[in-house]
Design a protein around this motif. Structure first.
Motif, PDB file in Angstrom:
ATOM      1  N   PHE A 149       0.808  -1.227   0.000  1.00 28.71           N
ATOM      2  CA  PHE A 149       0.000   0.000   0.000  1.00 28.71           C
ATOM      3  C   PHE A 149       0.833   1.266   0.000  1.00 28.71           C
ATOM      4  CE2 PHE A 149      -2.615  -3.147   2.275  1.00 28.71           C
ATOM      5  CZ  PHE A 149      -3.559  -3.311   1.308  1.00 28.71           C
ATOM      6  N   ILE A 151      -0.416   4.670  -3.335  1.00 29.13           N
ATOM      7  CA  ILE A 151      -1.794   4.465  -3.774  1.00 29.13           C
ATOM      8  C   ILE A 151      -2.348   5.703  -4.485  1.00 29.13           C
ATOM      9  CG2 ILE A 151      -4.143   3.997  -2.967  1.00 29.13           C
ATOM     10  CD1 ILE A 151      -2.529   1.604  -2.618  1.00 29.13           C
ATOM     11  N   CYS A 152      -1.912   6.906  -4.048  1.00 27.77           N
ATOM     12  CA  CYS A 152      -2.465   8.118  -4.658  1.00 27.77           C
ATOM     13  C   CYS A 152      -2.223   8.168  -6.169  1.00 27.77           C
ATOM     14  CB  CYS A 152      -1.932   9.377  -3.980  1.00 27.77           C
ATOM     15  SG  CYS A 152      -2.422   9.506  -2.265  1.00 27.77           S
ATOM     16  N   THR A 155       5.158  14.121  -3.115  1.00 27.45           N
ATOM     17  CA  THR A 155       4.250  13.608  -2.098  1.00 27.45           C
ATOM     18  C   THR A 155       3.836  12.172  -2.400  1.00 27.45           C
ATOM     19  OG1 THR A 155       2.465  14.635  -3.289  1.00 27.45           O
ATOM     20  CG2 THR A 155       3.284  15.786  -1.348  1.00 27.45           C
ATOM     21  N   CYS A 196       4.134   8.648  -1.517  1.00 29.67           N
ATOM     22  CA  CYS A 196       4.708   8.012  -0.340  1.00 29.67           C
ATOM     23  C   CYS A 196       5.587   6.832  -0.721  1.00 29.67           C
ATOM     24  CB  CYS A 196       3.639   7.608   0.641  1.00 29.67           C
ATOM     25  SG  CYS A 196       2.297   6.698  -0.060  1.00 29.67           S
ATOM     26  N   LEU A 224       9.435   7.926  -0.483  1.00 30.32           N
ATOM     27  CA  LEU A 224       9.926   7.978   0.902  1.00 30.32           C
ATOM     28  C   LEU A 224       9.877   6.592   1.540  1.00 30.32           C
ATOM     29  CD1 LEU A 224      10.873   9.723   3.281  1.00 30.32           C
ATOM     30  CD2 LEU A 224       8.496  10.069   3.890  1.00 30.32           C
ATOM     31  N   LEU A 247     -11.610   0.554  -6.847  1.00 33.63           N
ATOM     32  CA  LEU A 247     -11.052  -0.104  -5.675  1.00 33.63           C
ATOM     33  C   LEU A 247     -11.255  -1.613  -5.752  1.00 33.63           C
ATOM     34  CD1 LEU A 247     -12.103   2.364  -2.859  1.00 33.63           C
ATOM     35  CD2 LEU A 247      -9.786   1.796  -3.519  1.00 33.63           C
ATOM     36  N   GLY A 278      -8.534  -4.484  -5.731  1.00 33.81           N
ATOM     37  CA  GLY A 278      -8.589  -5.602  -4.797  1.00 33.81           C
ATOM     38  C   GLY A 278      -8.390  -6.932  -5.494  1.00 33.81           C
ATOM     39  N   LEU A 310     -10.743  11.063  -1.184  1.00 33.17           N
ATOM     40  CA  LEU A 310      -9.701  10.069  -1.469  1.00 33.17           C
ATOM     41  C   LEU A 310      -8.307  10.583  -1.140  1.00 33.17           C
ATOM     42  CD1 LEU A 310     -10.783   8.481  -4.836  1.00 33.17           C
ATOM     43  CD2 LEU A 310     -11.113   7.626  -2.544  1.00 33.17           C
ATOM     44  N   GLY A 334      -5.014  10.592   1.531  1.00 37.06           N
ATOM     45  CA  GLY A 334      -4.412   9.743   2.563  1.00 37.06           C
ATOM     46  C   GLY A 334      -4.794   8.284   2.431  1.00 37.06           C
ATOM     47  N   MET A 335      -4.802   7.796   1.184  1.00 36.57           N
ATOM     48  CA  MET A 335      -5.229   6.415   0.966  1.00 36.57           C
ATOM     49  C   MET A 335      -4.217   5.380   1.449  1.00 36.57           C
ATOM     50  SD  MET A 335      -8.104   6.721  -0.153  1.00 36.57           S
ATOM     51  CE  MET A 335      -8.668   5.233  -0.913  1.00 36.57           C
ATOM     52  N   CYS A 336      -2.927   5.732   1.417  1.00 32.92           N
ATOM     53  CA  CYS A 336      -1.921   4.711   1.775  1.00 32.92           C
ATOM     54  C   CYS A 336      -2.088   4.216   3.208  1.00 32.92           C
ATOM     55  CB  CYS A 336      -0.515   5.224   1.544  1.00 32.92           C
ATOM     56  SG  CYS A 336      -0.232   5.699  -0.151  1.00 32.92           S
ATOM     57  N   LEU A 378      -5.433   2.217   3.713  1.00 32.24           N
ATOM     58  CA  LEU A 378      -5.472   0.813   3.322  1.00 32.24           C
ATOM     59  C   LEU A 378      -4.430   0.002   4.073  1.00 32.24           C
ATOM     60  CD1 LEU A 378      -5.817   1.504  -0.474  1.00 32.24           C
ATOM     61  CD2 LEU A 378      -7.539   0.442   0.966  1.00 32.24           C
ATOM     62  N   PHE A 394       4.347   3.185   8.316  1.00 37.92           N
ATOM     63  CA  PHE A 394       3.322   4.192   8.030  1.00 37.92           C
ATOM     64  C   PHE A 394       3.371   5.385   8.970  1.00 37.92           C
ATOM     65  CE2 PHE A 394       1.694   0.626   5.673  1.00 37.92           C
ATOM     66  CZ  PHE A 394       1.395   1.244   4.482  1.00 37.92           C
ATOM     67  N   LEU A 430       5.537   7.883   7.287  1.00 39.25           N
ATOM     68  CA  LEU A 430       4.838   8.252   6.051  1.00 39.25           C
ATOM     69  C   LEU A 430       3.669   9.205   6.282  1.00 39.25           C
ATOM     70  CD1 LEU A 430       4.899   4.987   3.961  1.00 39.25           C
ATOM     71  CD2 LEU A 430       6.278   7.019   3.702  1.00 39.25           C
ATOM     72  N   VAL A 439       3.958  12.391   4.209  1.00 40.60           N
ATOM     73  CA  VAL A 439       3.512  12.527   2.830  1.00 40.60           C
ATOM     74  C   VAL A 439       2.018  12.239   2.680  1.00 40.60           C
ATOM     75  CG1 VAL A 439       5.650  12.244   1.573  1.00 40.60           C
ATOM     76  CG2 VAL A 439       4.488  10.243   2.427  1.00 40.60           C
ATOM     77  N   CYS A 480      -1.282  13.219   1.880  1.00 43.40           N
ATOM     78  CA  CYS A 480      -1.697  14.422   1.145  1.00 43.40           C
ATOM     79  C   CYS A 480      -2.764  15.199   1.889  1.00 43.40           C
ATOM     80  CB  CYS A 480      -2.163  14.108  -0.277  1.00 43.40           C
ATOM     81  SG  CYS A 480      -2.313  12.393  -0.678  1.00 43.40           S
ATOM     82  N   ALA A 535      -8.428  -5.080   2.013  1.00 43.27           N
ATOM     83  CA  ALA A 535      -8.451  -3.643   2.271  1.00 43.27           C
ATOM     84  C   ALA A 535      -9.152  -2.920   1.134  1.00 43.27           C
ATOM     85  CB  ALA A 535      -7.030  -3.117   2.426  1.00 43.27           C
ATOM     86  N   PHE A 536      -8.762  -3.259  -0.105  1.00 42.59           N
ATOM     87  CA  PHE A 536      -9.371  -2.610  -1.270  1.00 42.59           C
ATOM     88  C   PHE A 536     -10.859  -2.929  -1.345  1.00 42.59           C
ATOM     89  CE2 PHE A 536      -4.924  -3.001  -2.886  1.00 42.59           C
ATOM     90  CZ  PHE A 536      -4.699  -1.681  -3.209  1.00 42.59           C
ATOM     91  N   LEU A 552     -12.951  -1.317   1.468  1.00 46.94           N
ATOM     92  CA  LEU A 552     -13.096   0.125   1.265  1.00 46.94           C
ATOM     93  C   LEU A 552     -14.061   0.413   0.119  1.00 46.94           C
ATOM     94  CD1 LEU A 552     -12.255   2.938   2.162  1.00 46.94           C
ATOM     95  CD2 LEU A 552     -10.397   2.849   0.519  1.00 46.94           C
TER      96      LEU A 552
END
Lengths: 191, 201
Positions: free
Chosen positions: A21, A24-25, A111, A113, A116, A174, A178, B25, B27-29, B32, B104, B107, B110, B112, B182-183, B186
């Motif tokens: 994960f 994802i953005c 940005t 993730c 990073l 989504l 999945g 949508l 801060g999805m990382c 999930l 996380f 993280l 980052v 958003c 998770a996917f 959600l």
């Protein structure tokens, strides 16, 4: 052999998007066309490999000897932000066609993730060396590219599909993600 | 100037109309990645709420001092400082949660959602409005993460907040605590949320 394991591990078994994960953005954001997803993948490959090289060296030779390990998050994000700017400026000068292809995606990557995240994950590898860390970053970005391009190809087909009203847009994407993730789960235990 | 009614609306928009997870949508990382149980979701939500609140406060206080050109790097440093604080506090006092959330936590920088609120709200509004905005968005995020974590824990483990309500050897949908779950969870939560908000609107 070790490197083959790193490659297969990062691309299939622990794919950064579908099982960790990270990123994802952009995965959900720029995957509506296959062509843009190639551009994004290229930009990520480029930045992730360079960023991990720099952050690994910085961590190993500056932060750890000086006992500043706790500043990891702040330094890494600054380095990545500066690096993205620099890559953008250099590309514009050195290779205009490549800049044309990747240009719009570069600012988005600060940005992201995944960049990073991979820089931090690379520090945690067993008996990590610079070469291994960089190769891990490279493999992870291949994994990102694979997930993104496959997902974008499926989304292009979804445009034509007859989808129930409530499922349109976000939910169906989504769900597709999945199912893709479920498919990648099949690789578990390969390495 | 803003009165109490405005503040109430400002607070509520983060929870319902502009819910960061289901609607925007953002801060999805972490959404999930850490929601394999209700407790993890709640922990991540609260950590993010704290960083969001503090960064909104600081950004709104210094907004006139920072030159426009360097505002984004400045915001990122502010956010990263608070994330480092959260990281150290969790490691010292709640090591269990620190282990569970793992990568996380750094993280959060980052995420958003946080930079997004700093840039689009706190850098343009006064202190009180920024605090209310951060609380609304943060609570919306906490609710979304806890709901997703609870749904996945109930289906995948037959428990909620570690309280098991099925017998030990009962078979559960393990899929839902694995990554694909998770996917899928959600996706269906988003459908339910859309349905609910359309009715009230």
């Amino acid at each position: 052999m070790e490197y083959v394991i790193i490659l297969i591990g990062a691309v299939f078994v622990n794919n950064i998007v579908l099982s960790q994960f990270l990123g994802i953005c952009p995965f959900l954001g720029v995957s509506n066309k296959v062509s843009t997803s190639w551009g994004m993948s290229g930009a990520v490959l480029f930045v992730m490999t360079i960023a991990t090289t720099v952050t690994y060296l910085l961590h190993q030779y500056v932060l750890v000897p000086m006992g500043l390990d706790y500043l990891r998050t702040i330094t890494f994000i600054l380095v990545i932000a500066a690096l993205v700017q620099m890559v953008e400026i250099i590309l514009k000068k050195v290779s205009p066609p490549l800049y044309q292809a990747l240009g719009v995606f570069l600012p988005l990557i600060t940005t992201n993730c995944a960049v990073l995240g991979v820089a931090i994950l690379a520090l945690g590898m067993e008996d990590a060396s610079l070469l291994k860390a960089v190769f891990f970053a490279f493999s992870s970005s291949i994994g990102f590219a694979l997930a993104l391009i496959v997902f974008a190809s499926i989304r292009e087909y979804l445009e034509l599909a007859d989808i129930p009203k409530g499922m349109k847009g976000v939910p169906i994407n989504l769900l597709v993600a999945g199912l893709l993730s479920l498919a990648f789960l099949g690789f578990a235990g390969l390495v | 100037m803003a009165n109490t009614l405005d503040h109430k609306q400002n607070f509520l928009k983060g929870i319902i109309k502009e819910n960061p997870v289901f609607v925007m949508l953002l801060g999805m990382c972490p959404t999930l990645g850490v929601t394999s149980s209700a407790f993890n979701g709640l922990g991540m939500g609260v950590a993010t709420l704290f960083v969001l609140l503090m960064s909104n406060i600081v950004v709104s206080l210094i907004k006139t001092q920072v030159p426009n050109k360097v505002r984004i790097p400045a915001f990122i440093i502010i956010i990263a400082s608070f994330v480092t604080i959260v990281e150290m506090v969790l490691e010292a006092f709640i090591p269990f949660l620190y282990e569970q959330l793992g990568i996380f936590i750094p993280l959060i920088v980052v995420n958003c959602l946080i930079l997004g609120r700093a840039e689009s709200f706190a850098s343009k509004n006064n202190l009180l409005a920024s605090i209310v905005d951060a609380l609304g968005m943060g609570v919306g995020f906490v609710i979304a993460l806890t709901a997703l974590g609870a749904a996945r824990e109930i289906l995948g483990n037959g428990s909620i907040f570690e309280f098991k309500f099925v017998s030990e050897d009962a078979s559960t949908f393990i899929l839902f605590i694995l990554p694909p779950g998770a996917f899928i969870a959600l996706a269906y939560l988003a459908v339910v949320f859309n349905k609910m908000t359309q009715k009230t609107a």
